[in-house]
Write a protein that holds these residues in place. Structure first.
Motif, PDB file in Angstrom:
ATOM      1  N   ALA A 162      -0.895   3.942  -8.468  1.00 32.58           N
ATOM      2  CA  ALA A 162      -1.409   2.885  -7.595  1.00 32.58           C
ATOM      3  C   ALA A 162      -2.924   2.910  -7.471  1.00 32.58           C
ATOM      4  CB  ALA A 162      -0.758   2.986  -6.215  1.00 32.58           C
ATOM      5  N   ASP A 163      -3.546   4.083  -7.629  1.00 35.23           N
ATOM      6  CA  ASP A 163      -5.005   4.161  -7.522  1.00 35.23           C
ATOM      7  C   ASP A 163      -5.718   3.895  -8.847  1.00 35.23           C
ATOM      8  OD1 ASP A 163      -4.169   6.532  -8.720  1.00 35.23           O
ATOM      9  OD2 ASP A 163      -5.557   7.791  -7.598  1.00 35.23           O
ATOM     10  N   ALA A 196      -8.008   0.569  -9.160  1.00 34.43           N
ATOM     11  CA  ALA A 196      -9.292   0.721  -8.467  1.00 34.43           C
ATOM     12  C   ALA A 196     -10.218   1.658  -9.237  1.00 34.43           C
ATOM     13  CB  ALA A 196      -9.074   1.242  -7.047  1.00 34.43           C
ATOM     14  N   ALA A 197      -9.663   2.718  -9.819  1.00 31.89           N
ATOM     15  CA  ALA A 197     -10.475   3.648 -10.612  1.00 31.89           C
ATOM     16  C   ALA A 197     -11.028   2.948 -11.849  1.00 31.89           C
ATOM     17  CB  ALA A 197      -9.644   4.865 -11.014  1.00 31.89           C
ATOM     18  N   PRO A 253       0.802  -1.234   0.000  1.00 33.19           N
ATOM     19  CA  PRO A 253       0.000   0.000   0.000  1.00 33.19           C
ATOM     20  C   PRO A 253       0.831   1.278   0.000  1.00 33.19           C
ATOM     21  CG  PRO A 253      -0.013  -0.995   2.164  1.00 33.19           C
ATOM     22  CD  PRO A 253       0.717  -1.952   1.255  1.00 33.19           C
ATOM     23  N   ARG A 308      -2.735  -6.879  -9.625  1.00 36.99           N
ATOM     24  CA  ARG A 308      -3.825  -6.303  -8.818  1.00 36.99           C
ATOM     25  C   ARG A 308      -5.183  -6.524  -9.479  1.00 36.99           C
ATOM     26  NH1 ARG A 308      -2.282  -0.684  -5.757  1.00 36.99           N
ATOM     27  NH2 ARG A 308      -0.574  -1.585  -4.559  1.00 36.99           N
TER      28      ARG A 308
END
Length: 75
Positions: free
Chosen positions: A58-59, A62-63, A15, A28
């Motif tokens: 890194a985000d 998820a987006a 994270p 991921r």
């Protein structure tokens, strides 16, 4: 008795990372590397070029999933 060796942390799940390699982003998303590059090429998954390196924020995985879920709900 054999000595205990702690496994190296899996970078795909760290994270603290702010940028992922394409391979880490693929892990991921639980997709292959080729699929991940296709998502990047089509603009579905955000990526950056730093010098000659391709990195995924890194985000961004998820987006991408959030937009995919919203798209599938609307259908």
């Amino acid at each position: 008795m054999q000595p205990f060796h702690a496994a190296a942390p899996d970078a795909a799940h760290d994270p603290t990372l702010i940028l992922l390699t394409v391979e880490e982003a693929a892990r991921r998303l639980r997709v292959g590397r080729t699929t991940c590059f296709t998502l990047i090429r089509t603009g579905a998954l955000e990526s950056l070029t730093i010098g000659t390196l391709r990195r995924v924020p890194a985000d961004a995985p998820a987006a991408y999933l959030a937009s995919l879920r919203a798209e599938q709900r609307a259908a």
